[in-house]
Enzyme design. Structure first.
Site, PDB file in Angstrom:
ATOM      1  CE  LYS A   1      28.736 -18.495 -39.975  1.00  0.00           C
ATOM      2  NZ  LYS A   1      27.504 -18.737 -39.237  1.00  0.00           N
TER       3      LYS A   1
ATOM      4  NE  ARG B   1      28.394 -19.362 -33.469  1.00  0.00           N
ATOM      5  CZ  ARG B   1      28.872 -20.034 -34.510  1.00  0.00           C
ATOM      6  NH1 ARG B   1      30.144 -19.959 -34.817  1.00  0.00           N
ATOM      7  NH2 ARG B   1      28.070 -20.758 -35.246  1.00  0.00           N
TER       8      ARG B   1
ATOM      9  NE  ARG C   1      24.266 -27.385 -42.163  1.00  0.00           N
ATOM     10  CZ  ARG C   1      24.802 -26.383 -41.479  1.00  0.00           C
ATOM     11  NH1 ARG C   1      25.474 -25.448 -42.121  1.00  0.00           N
ATOM     12  NH2 ARG C   1      24.636 -26.292 -40.193  1.00  0.00           N
TER      13      ARG C   1
ATOM     14  NE  ARG D   1      26.696 -29.018 -38.223  1.00  0.00           N
ATOM     15  CZ  ARG D   1      27.053 -27.757 -38.380  1.00  0.00           C
ATOM     16  NH1 ARG D   1      27.767 -27.398 -39.430  1.00  0.00           N
ATOM     17  NH2 ARG D   1      26.700 -26.850 -37.511  1.00  0.00           N
TER      18      ARG D   1
ATOM     19  NE  ARG E   1      23.370 -24.603 -35.060  1.00  0.00           N
ATOM     20  CZ  ARG E   1      23.331 -25.123 -36.284  1.00  0.00           C
ATOM     21  NH1 ARG E   1      22.523 -26.119 -36.561  1.00  0.00           N
ATOM     22  NH2 ARG E   1      24.106 -24.641 -37.219  1.00  0.00           N
TER      23      ARG E   1
HETATM   24  P1  ATP Z   1      26.795 -22.948 -40.098  1.00  0.00           P
HETATM   25  O1  ATP Z   1      27.765 -24.067 -40.225  1.00  0.00           O
HETATM   26  O2  ATP Z   1      25.618 -23.039 -40.956  1.00  0.00           O
HETATM   27  O3  ATP Z   1      27.478 -21.623 -40.195  1.00  0.00           O
HETATM   28  P2  ATP Z   1      26.745 -22.660 -37.325  1.00  0.00           P
HETATM   29  O4  ATP Z   1      27.466 -21.403 -37.586  1.00  0.00           O
HETATM   30  O5  ATP Z   1      25.733 -22.618 -36.238  1.00  0.00           O
HETATM   31  O6  ATP Z   1      26.120 -23.108 -38.652  1.00  0.00           O
HETATM   32  P3  ATP Z   1      29.212 -23.953 -36.773  1.00  0.00           P
HETATM   33  O7  ATP Z   1      29.877 -22.673 -37.022  1.00  0.00           O
HETATM   34  O8  ATP Z   1      29.634 -25.123 -37.534  1.00  0.00           O
HETATM   35  O9  ATP Z   1      27.655 -23.863 -36.957  1.00  0.00           O
HETATM   36  O10 ATP Z   1      29.309 -24.244 -35.209  1.00  0.00           O
HETATM   37  C1  ATP Z   1      28.725 -25.371 -34.632  1.00  0.00           C
HETATM   38  C2  ATP Z   1      28.681 -25.218 -33.132  1.00  0.00           C
HETATM   39  O11 ATP Z   1      30.008 -25.030 -32.627  1.00  0.00           O
HETATM   40  C3  ATP Z   1      27.910 -23.994 -32.640  1.00  0.00           C
HETATM   41  O12 ATP Z   1      26.519 -24.240 -32.571  1.00  0.00           O
HETATM   42  C4  ATP Z   1      28.554 -23.802 -31.261  1.00  0.00           C
HETATM   43  O13 ATP Z   1      28.058 -24.739 -30.343  1.00  0.00           O
HETATM   44  C5  ATP Z   1      29.993 -24.118 -31.539  1.00  0.00           C
HETATM   45  N1  ATP Z   1      30.769 -22.911 -31.905  1.00  0.00           N
HETATM   46  C6  ATP Z   1      31.348 -22.629 -33.102  1.00  0.00           C
HETATM   47  N2  ATP Z   1      31.981 -21.439 -33.074  1.00  0.00           N
HETATM   48  C7  ATP Z   1      31.799 -20.959 -31.830  1.00  0.00           C
HETATM   49  C8  ATP Z   1      32.186 -19.762 -31.167  1.00  0.00           C
HETATM   50  N3  ATP Z   1      32.903 -18.796 -31.789  1.00  0.00           N
HETATM   51  N4  ATP Z   1      31.826 -19.598 -29.872  1.00  0.00           N
HETATM   52  C9  ATP Z   1      31.117 -20.528 -29.218  1.00  0.00           C
HETATM   53  N5  ATP Z   1      30.708 -21.671 -29.775  1.00  0.00           N
HETATM   54  C10 ATP Z   1      31.039 -21.899 -31.071  1.00  0.00           C
HETATM   55 MG    MG Z   2      29.775 -22.795 -40.354  1.00  0.00          MG
END
Ligand code: ATP
Ligand code: MG
Length: 226
Positions: free
Chosen positions: A18, A91, A126, A159, A170
């Site tokens: 993403k 999400r 990563r 991370r 996750r």
């Molecule tokens: P990537 O970075 O590969 O997309 P990811 O999408 O799981 O992985 P991040 O988007 O960086 O990771 O989010 C890290 C953490 O932050 C999530 O695992 C969650 O705990 C929290 N988080 C991020 N966005 C949201 C959201 N919209 N609602 C709830 N928790 C969130």
């Molecule tokens: Mg991300």
């Protein structure tokens, strides 16, 4: 491009690429890139009460509760204008519902559909430079000097939530809470899905799709905006 408003969401499991695709979209189409994970990690670094609470959820691979998330993103989006891409938000249904109430239906939702075993391998490799959010992958995008950020030379790290057990949690959360959003956006007629394993292969298709999409929008000058 004369477009004054263009609002996009990118969806995909953690590790689906993403961030990579989103950055390219934002650069190519001049959109504000709003990354929920980066916003949360920044808040964590502030050592505030809120930051400490967030750290607990994130470390365990759980989602941050909707009410907190909605408040943080609401603040963040006050001044972003009308050309943006949301990466990591919404999400869950309540988050999508709230977003819809605030800004109306977005123009387009790009979903990256990547096999889960590919994702697991990727997340294990990563590493990030936390202050900037720059990401590396030991397998296909390693830093120039092992263990160091290309630009600042500072150390890069895995991370905490990329540790294998947390990755499994996750992915499970993603399946249960986020995947249902695909149906929601499909029904709204804004979903576009892309399959594949490599960002470099998927990107040209995403770009082509959005270019065509925008040229269609340009022909409808009376498009409603919130
Ligand atoms: P990537 O970075 O590969 O997309 P990811 O999408 O799981 O992985 P991040 O988007 O960086 O990771 O989010 C890290 C953490 O932050 C999530 O695992 C969650 O705990 C929290 N988080 C991020 N966005 C949201 C959201 N919209 N609602 C709830 N928790 C969130
Ligand atoms: Mg991300």
């Amino acid at each position: 491009m004369s477009l004054s408003t263009f609002r996009v969401i990118i969806l995909g499991a953690p590790g689906s690429g993403k961030g990579t695709i989103a950055s390219r979209i934002c650069k190519t189409f001049q959109l504000n890139h709003i990354i929920s994970g980066d916003i949360l990690r920044k808040e964590q670094q502030n050592q505030s009460e809120l930051g400490k609470k967030l750290a607990e959820y994130i470390k365990s691979g759980a989602l941050v509760p909707d009410d907190i998330m909605i408040r943080i993103m609401g603040n963040e989006m006050k001044n972003v204008g009308n050309k943006w891409l949301l990466d990591g938000f919404p999400r869950t249904y309540p988050q999508a519902d709230k977003l819809h109430k605030e800004v109306g239906m977005v123009d387009s939702v790009v979903n990256l559909d990547i096999p889960f075993d590919v994702i697991r391998k990727r997340l294990e490799g990563r590493f990030i430079h936390a202050p900037s959010g720059r990401t590396y992958n030991l397998e296909f995008n390693p830093p120039k000097v092992s263990g160091k950020d290309d630009i600042t030379g500072e150390p890069i790290e895995r991370r905490a939530d990329d540790e294998p057990e947390v990755v499994m949690a996750r992915l499970k959360t993603y399946k249960e809470r986020t995947e249902p959003l695909l149906d929601y956006y499909r029904k709204a007629g804004v979903l576009k899905e892309f399959q594949g394993t490599e960002s470099n292969v998927i990107w040209p298709f995403v770009k082509e799709y959005l270019e065509q999409f925008i040229s269609q929008l340009d022909k409808q000058p009376k498009r409603k905006t919130a």
